[in-house]
Design an enzyme around this catalytic site. Structure first.
Site, short mmCIF file in Angstrom:
data_model
loop_
_atom_site.label_atom_id
_atom_site.label_comp_id
_atom_site.label_asym_id
_atom_site.label_seq_id
_atom_site.Cartn_x
_atom_site.Cartn_y
_atom_site.Cartn_z
N CYS B 252 0.71 -1.07 -0.07
CA CYS B 252 0.02 0.28 0.15
C CYS B 252 1.05 1.21 0.13
CB CYS B 252 -0.98 -0.17 0.96
SG CYS B 252 -1.86 -1.84 1.25
N CYS B 424 14.47 9.95 -7.30
CA CYS B 424 13.48 9.14 -7.20
C CYS B 424 12.86 9.51 -6.04
CB CYS B 424 13.70 7.50 -7.41
SG CYS B 424 14.21 6.90 -6.48
#
EC number: 2.7.7.80
Lengths: 99, 466
Positions: B252, B424
Site C-alpha cells: 500500500c 526518485c
C-alpha cells in the site's frame, strides 16, 4: 470463438490498464477445440503489452495468479486442458497481500 | 519567530514542542476517561445515574434466557431479535475468542465490529506505531495516538465500545518464535497483515493448531476475502503452493490504497468471523470474494478444495509444531516480514551523491540536469524545482529529451560539461535508472542517495513526504 477476458489484482497493468477484454479467438486446427493452454499463448501474444514474466512462467500462469473459468477455479476444470466454449468468461487475478 | 507576552523570543520549534507535549497529556487523559467510562459501563448504566435494578449484581445466569444477563440482553437485543441468529448464536459469540493479526486497514474495522458484537475475547497482534498517513484508512486509531503503539490504540478503542469484552494486547511482531504460543489460546484467526511471508506463516500456524483462518487483503481499489482451513476446506498453501515473485507483491505504501477498500474487506472479515464463531450461515470456505471498487463489482468464485498434495495440510503432509518453528518464511518468499522498504545497493559509490552534496551543487549554480524518474502521478504530488520528469518505465524513449537538455546547458556554459543527476522517491529506482543511463552512454550520470525522502530529511525538513 467469442470470449470475455478479465484481468485483476494488478494484472491489468500488463495490458494497458484495461480490465475487461471482449475478444474473438480462433480455435487451433486440431479438432476445432480451444483449450486454456491455447488461450494463454494467445493472450501472451495479443494482450500482454509488457513484462510477460509477470503473467506467465513456462507454459502456465506464474505463481500467485488465480485463473477462473466461468467463476470457477481452473483447477476444478482441468487447468491447461480446460476446453473453452463460446461466451465463456475467463478471469486472471493476481492475489493481493496488502492490508 | 515572535515575541510572547513576557517578551521572550518564541520559535516555531518551541510551539511544536508545546503542542506535542500537550497532545501527549491529552492522549493520557483520553485513555483515563475511556478506562473510567468502561468502569462506569460495567455498572450497567450509560447516563451515569444510579438505578437499583442495573447496579445490582447481575442476576443468576439462568434467570432470563438461561444464558444471558439483563445487560447483555439489552446490549445485544438486535442480534437476539434475528430469528437466524438469536440467543444461541450470541451465546456462541460470547464464549468464543478471536485473534486479529494486524491492527491496520483491515484490522481496524474488523476489531471494532468484533468488540462491539460481543466476542468473548479479542486478541490484537501488531508491533507498529500509529502514523499520520495511516489515519485515512486505519479508522480505529485517532490523531491523539500518533507515535504510539497500534495495539494500545486499538485496545483502547475496543474497550471504549464494549468494556465487557476481554481485550488482549500482543505488542509484538507475529513470528515463528511466538506464533504457536499466541495463537493457541484463540478459536478463530483473522489475517489482517500486509505481506506475503506473514500470510504463509499464519496459514501454516492455523493448520498446525487446527484453527479456521479468515483471510482478507486489499490494495489499490481491489480487495479479496476467503476462509481457509475450515471444515475440510483448503488452506493458503493449497491455493498458492509456490510464492509469487517478489516483483508481483505490491505494498500500500508504494501502490496506494483507497481507504474505504480495506475497510470493506475488514468488515467482511468480521462478518465471516462472527459466522464461524456464532455457528451460523455458510462461511466463505472453498469460495473467494473478489471486490472491485471502481466498477462496483463483487464476484464470488468457487475455488479448489483441500489439495491432497498440499505440503501443509495434504494427505502426506507432516507439518509439526517443531517444523513450523524452524521454517524460514522470509527465505521461502524472498520477502522480509517487516514492511520496511527495500534499500537497493546497485551502483558503485562514485556514481552516487548525497542529497546534501546535491544541495551544494545546486546552490553554487553548477550547470546540471536533474531527472526525476518517479511515475507521473507521483511527480504531480510534489517535485523539486527545475527537475525533469522522465518515469523509469519510459527512460529509453526519453533519451533524446535528456540529450537535448544537456546540449542547452552546454551552449550556456561552454567551459564545462553539464552533470546529470537522477532522483526518485527513496533512491532505488534512481539507481536502476543510472545503471540504465550508463549502459546507454551517459556515463557521468549519478543518483541521489535516498531520493526525495533524504532531501526532506537532510536538506529541507519542510519538503513534503508521502
Amino acid at each position: 470463438m467469442r470470449l470475455t477476458l478479465e484481468f485483476g489484482g494488478g494484472l491489468e497493468l500488463l495490458c494497458n490498464s484495461v480490465k475487461i477484454h471482449e475478444v474473438n479467438v480462433d480455435p487451433e486446427a486440431e479438432g476445432n477445440k480451444l483449450t486454456m493452454k491455447n488461450l494463454l499463448s494467445w493472450v501472451r501474444t495479443n494482450l500482454i503489452k509488457e513484462r510477460p514474466e509477470m503473467f506467465m512462467k513456462g507454459d502456465t500462469v506464474r505463481p500467485g495468479v488465480l485463473v477462473l473459468v466461468n467463476d470457477c477455479d481452473w483447477e476444478l476444470s482441468g487447468q491447461l486442458e480446460t476446453v473453452l466454449e463460446e461466451k465463456d468468461v475467463v478471469v486472471f487475478i493476481s492475489t493481493l497481500h496488502g492490508g | 519567530m515572535a515575541m510572547d507576552s513576557n517578551g521572550a523570543v518564541e520559535t516555531a520549534a518551541d510551539v511544536r514542542r508545546e503542542i506535542s507535549s500537550l497532545e501527549k497529556a491529552k492522549a493520557q487523559i483520553e485513555d483515563r476517561i475511556s478506562a473510567l467510562q468502561a468502569r462506569l459501563n460495567s455498572y450497567g448504566l450509560e447516563d451515569g445515574s444510579e438505578k437499583t435494578n442495573c447496579s445490582a449484581p447481575p442476576p443468576a445466569e439462568d434467570l432470563f434466557s438461561g444464558k444471558l444477563s439483563a445487560d447483555m440482553i439489552y446490549r445485544y437485543s438486535r442480534h437476539l431479535l434475528l430469528p437466524s441468529f438469536g440467543v444461541d448464536a450470541q451465546a456462541n459469540l460470547l464464549k468464543s475468542s478471536v485473534l486479529v493479526i494486524g491492527a491496520g486497514g483491515l484490522g481496524s474495522p474488523a476489531l471494532l465490529y468484533l468488540a462491539a458484537c460481543g466476542v468473548g475475547s479479542v486478541g490484537i497482534v501488531d508491533n507498529d506505531v500509529v502514523e499520520l498517513n495511516n489515519l485515512h484508512r486505519q479508522i480505529i486509531h485517532s490523531e491523539a495516538y500518533i507515535g504510539r503503539s497500534k495495539v494500545e490504540s486499538a485496545a483502547a478503542a475496543c474497550r471504549g465500545i464494549n468494556s465487557t469484552v476481554q481485550i488482549v494486547e500482543h505488542k509484538e511482531a507475529f513470528r515463528t518464535s511466538n506464533a504457536l504460543e499466541i495463537m493457541r489460546k484463540y478459536d478463530i484467526v483473522v489475517d489482517a497483515t500486509d505481506n506475503v511471508p506473514s500470510r504463509y506463516m499464519i496459514s501454516d500456524c492455523c493448520v498446525v493448531l487446527g484453527k479456521p483462518l479468515i483471510s482478507g487483503a486489499a490494495l489499490g481499489l481491489e480487495g479479496q476475502l476467503t476462509v481457509y482451513n475450515y471444515n475440510g476446506g483448503p488452506c493458503y498453501r493449497c491455493l498458492f503452493p509456490t510464492p509469487p515473485p517478489t516483483t508481483a507483491c505490491q505494498r500500500c505504501a508504494d501502490s496506494g490504497v483507497l481507504g474505504v477498500v480495506p475497510g470493506i474487506i475488514g468488515c467482511l472479515q468480521a462478518l465471516e468471523a462472527i459466522k464461524v464463531a456464532g455457528a451460523v450461515g455458510e462461511p466463505l470456505s472453498g469460495r473467494m470474494l473478489l471486490f472491485d471498487a471502481l466498477s462496483a463489482r463483487i464476484r464470488v468464485v468457487k475455488i479448489r478444495g483441500r489439495s491432497s498434495q498440499c505440503e501443509a495440510c495434504g494427505e502426506n503432509a507432516t507439518l509439526t509444531e517443531q517444523q513450523f518453528c524452524n521454517f524460514d518464511y522470509e527465505k521461502f518468499t524472498q520477502t522480509p516480514l517487516s514492511t520496511s522498504p527495500l534499500k537497493l545497493q546497485l551502483l558503485p559509490p562514485e556514481a552516487r551523491i548525497t542529497s546534501k552534496e546535491y544541495n551544494e551543487i545546486n546552490k553554487k549554480g553548477e550547470p546540471h540536469i536533474l531527472i526525476d524518474v518517479r511515475p507521473a502521478h507521483h511527480y504531480k504530488i510534489i517535485s523539486l524545482p527545475n527537475s525533469l520528469n522522465i518515469p523509469l518505465g519510459s527512460l529509453e524513449g526519453g533519451l533524446p529529451e535528456i540529450s537535448a537538455a544537456l546540449e542547452v546547458n552546454k551552449a550556456g556554459d561552454n567551459s564545462r560539461d553539464s552533470s546529470l543527476y537522477v532522483i526518485c522517491r527513496r533512491g532505488n529506482d534512481s539507481q536502476r535508472a543510472v545503471d540504465c543511463l550508463h549502459k546507454m552512454g551517459f556515463t557521468s550520470a549519478k543518483d541521489i542517495i535516498g531520493g526525495l525522502e533524504s532531501w526532506a530529511h537532510d536538506v529541507d525538513p519542510k519538503f513534503p513526504t508521502y
